[in-house]
Design a protein around this motif. Sequence first.
Motif, mmCIF file in Angstrom:
data_model
loop_
_atom_site.group_PDB
_atom_site.id
_atom_site.type_symbol
_atom_site.label_atom_id
_atom_site.label_comp_id
_atom_site.label_asym_id
_atom_site.label_seq_id
_atom_site.Cartn_x
_atom_site.Cartn_y
_atom_site.Cartn_z
ATOM 1 N N LEU A 122 0.831 -1.209 0.000
ATOM 2 C CA LEU A 122 0.000 0.000 0.000
ATOM 3 C C LEU A 122 0.866 1.261 0.000
ATOM 4 C CD1 LEU A 122 -2.790 -1.066 2.538
ATOM 5 C CD2 LEU A 122 -2.808 -1.225 0.041
ATOM 6 N N LEU A 123 2.000 1.222 0.663
ATOM 7 C CA LEU A 123 2.928 2.353 0.621
ATOM 8 C C LEU A 123 3.456 2.561 -0.792
ATOM 9 C CD1 LEU A 123 4.871 1.599 3.917
ATOM 10 C CD2 LEU A 123 3.534 3.665 3.483
ATOM 11 N N GLU A 124 3.755 1.467 -1.457
ATOM 12 C CA GLU A 124 4.191 1.559 -2.854
ATOM 13 C C GLU A 124 3.084 2.150 -3.717
ATOM 14 O OE1 GLU A 124 6.088 -1.351 -6.313
ATOM 15 O OE2 GLU A 124 4.663 -2.177 -4.857
ATOM 16 N N GLU A 125 1.866 1.684 -3.512
ATOM 17 C CA GLU A 125 0.728 2.186 -4.283
ATOM 18 C C GLU A 125 0.471 3.661 -4.001
ATOM 19 O OE1 GLU A 125 -4.025 1.086 -4.966
ATOM 20 O OE2 GLU A 125 -2.710 -0.303 -3.864
ATOM 21 N N ALA A 126 0.761 4.105 -2.783
ATOM 22 C CA ALA A 126 0.572 5.520 -2.440
ATOM 23 C C ALA A 126 1.619 6.419 -3.073
ATOM 24 C CB ALA A 126 0.599 5.681 -0.918
ATOM 25 N N GLY A 127 2.665 5.837 -3.653
ATOM 26 C CA GLY A 127 3.626 6.626 -4.410
ATOM 27 C C GLY A 127 4.842 7.100 -3.649
ATOM 28 N N PHE A 128 5.102 6.549 -2.475
ATOM 29 C CA PHE A 128 6.313 6.951 -1.759
ATOM 30 C C PHE A 128 7.537 6.672 -2.623
ATOM 31 C CE2 PHE A 128 3.448 6.809 1.825
ATOM 32 C CZ PHE A 128 3.945 7.789 2.677
ATOM 33 N N PRO A 129 8.487 7.585 -2.681
ATOM 34 C CA PRO A 129 9.666 7.399 -3.532
ATOM 35 C C PRO A 129 10.463 6.157 -3.166
ATOM 36 C CG PRO A 129 9.495 9.690 -2.801
ATOM 37 C CD PRO A 129 8.460 8.916 -2.036
ATOM 38 N N ALA A 130 11.118 5.579 -4.160
ATOM 39 C CA ALA A 130 11.925 4.376 -3.946
ATOM 40 C C ALA A 130 12.963 4.625 -2.860
ATOM 41 C CB ALA A 130 12.618 3.974 -5.247
ATOM 42 N N GLY A 131 13.083 3.659 -1.957
ATOM 43 C CA GLY A 131 14.069 3.735 -0.900
ATOM 44 C C GLY A 131 13.577 4.358 0.388
ATOM 45 N N THR A 132 12.447 5.070 0.333
ATOM 46 C CA THR A 132 11.956 5.677 1.572
ATOM 47 C C THR A 132 11.498 4.612 2.555
ATOM 48 O OG1 THR A 132 9.801 5.999 0.495
ATOM 49 C CG2 THR A 132 11.277 7.909 0.602
ATOM 50 N N VAL A 133 10.932 3.517 2.034
ATOM 51 C CA VAL A 133 10.562 2.378 2.880
ATOM 52 C C VAL A 133 11.044 1.101 2.207
ATOM 53 C CG1 VAL A 133 8.736 1.070 3.989
ATOM 54 C CG2 VAL A 133 8.507 3.535 3.757
ATOM 55 N N SER A 134 11.782 0.292 2.941
ATOM 56 C CA SER A 134 12.150 -1.041 2.477
ATOM 57 C C SER A 134 11.643 -2.061 3.478
ATOM 58 C CB SER A 134 13.671 -1.169 2.320
ATOM 59 O OG SER A 134 14.137 -0.391 1.233
ATOM 60 N N LEU A 135 11.368 -3.255 2.996
ATOM 61 C CA LEU A 135 10.887 -4.358 3.825
ATOM 62 C C LEU A 135 11.865 -5.517 3.694
ATOM 63 C CD1 LEU A 135 8.563 -5.767 5.492
ATOM 64 C CD2 LEU A 135 7.655 -6.505 3.265
#
Length: 485
Positions: free
Chosen positions: A192-205
Motif C-alpha cells: 500500500l505504501l508503494e501504491e501511495a507513491g512513496f519514492p523508492a528507498g523511503t521504505v524497504s521491507l
Amino acid sequence: MTITKTDVFKNFINGEWEETKEVYEVTNPADTNEVVGKFPLSTEEDVDRAVKSANEAFLSWRKVPASERATYVYRFIDLLDQNKERLGEALCKEQGKPLQEAVTEVTRGVSEMRFVAGEAVRLDGTTLPSDRRGVINMSVRVPIGVVAAITPWNFPVLTPLRKVMPALVCGCTVVLKPATDTPLTSLIITQLLEEAGFPAGTVSLVMGRGRKVGEALVGHPLVKGVSFTGSTQVGRKIYETAAKNFTKVQLELGGNNPAVVAEYGDLEGAATQIVAGCYGNAGQRCTAIGRLIVLDKHADELEKLIVEKVKAYKVGNGMEEGTTIGPVISEGARQELEGYMETAKEEGATILIGGRSLKEGKYENGYYFEPTVISGVTGDMKVAKEEIFGPVLIVIRVSSFEEAIEVSNNTEYGLTASVFTDDMNLGYRYMEDIESGMVHINNGTVSEGHMPFGGVKNSGVGAYSIGGTNKDFYTELKVAYIQYK
C-alpha cells in the motif's frame, strides 16, 4: 484475500520486489495445516542494500516539505482504510486473533495515522532572545536519518504503522523488519505504501530471522535510529549493540501490569474492564492486565464476577463466527503457559477456571489455551513476578491500600497500571506512587493514539512513542545563531 500454499513472497528494497535464495513457511496458529505463505530468509547482504538505499533516499526525502510528506501519508491512509478487511483477514490467519478484533486493529491504525499525518506541521522549534544585539537564536528539528523499525507479532498491523508513518512524516527513511511469525501484514502495508507513491528507498521491507536480519540492521553504521517493540531480553541486546555506534534507540518492552481495586462500589464494572484488559488478543499484549491486586473486603465477590465473565469466552479459530479468544502464537508459547500453571499449583495457588491446553477435536491442530484465573497468589510467587504472555489473570489479596501499592511496584517492569476506587485521594496517591509510565484511574489499560505511550524500569528506553512525543525520537534539535546588521 485468498492465500494458497504456493504463495512465495519477496522483500521490497529500493522500490523493487526481490526474491531470496531461501524462504521459510508461516502457518496459521489456529490451524497449522493452513499455510499462510513462504517468506524470505534474508541475509546480511540484503540488509546492507536496504539500508544503503534508504540512506540514499534520505538525502532527498528530508528536503521534501513536511506538508508534502503528509500528503503521501494521507494518500496511504485512504488505501489502508479501503483494505481493512483484507488486512484483517491476513492478520487473523497469521497471528490468530478473532477476525473482528483484527479488523478493529486496522481501523484503529487508520484513526491514529490521521493524527500522525497532522504532526507534519507541528514539528516545532523555538526562538529565544539573544544576549547580543543583532543576533537571533533559534532551534529547529531535523530528521535523524535511516530508521530500523523492528516489530512484534502481537499487533502486526498497528505497531509497524506506529513506527513507519511518524518516521516518514518527520523526514526519515525506514527499513522495516517484521516479526518472523507475522510478516504478511507488513508486506501488505508495504504494498500500500508503494501504491501511495512513496519514492523508492523511503521504505524497504526485509524479512527473516531476528538473529541475522535484526542484528545486521541494529549494528549497521548508516542506521541512525532503532525503534523496537518486543521482549525486555531482546531489547537489552539491541540496546547494547546500538550503543557501539551511538545509535538512538526507542525500546517498548515487557510489562507485568497491575489493576488495584480498593474502596470501589461498582465491582461489576471493575470486573468488566479487568477481564477485557486481560484477555484481549488472548492476553498477548504488553499492556494486558495480568495482576489483580484487591482488598480482602472485595476479593470474594470480585473473583466470582470475573470467573462468570471468563466462562462466557468462546475459544476457537478467529475466522469462525462467535470466537472471542483465539490461539496463542506458538507451541512454545503454550508450553510456557503450561509451565506457569504447574509452578502456580506447586507454590500453593488455586486455579479457579481454565489452566489447561486445548488439544482435542477442533482444537487438535492449533495452539489453544483456556482463559485462566489463578487465586491465592502471593507477591513472591513466580506467576506474580514474571510477565505471563497469555490469557491468564492472577489474583493477589492485600489488607491495605499501602500494601496494594507495594505489591504493584514489586516487579522489574513499569509499563502501565490501573486503579479502581471511589476515593480519589487513593486514586491520586496511586497515580503519584506507582512506578509506571502510564496509569489509568477507574478504567482499563487501553491507550489512545494521540497520547504518549511508554514505560519505565525494564519496560522502556528512549522517547515515548505515539502522540506528540514521537518527534523526540525521529528528530534531533539543530541550534542556529543568526547575526544580522
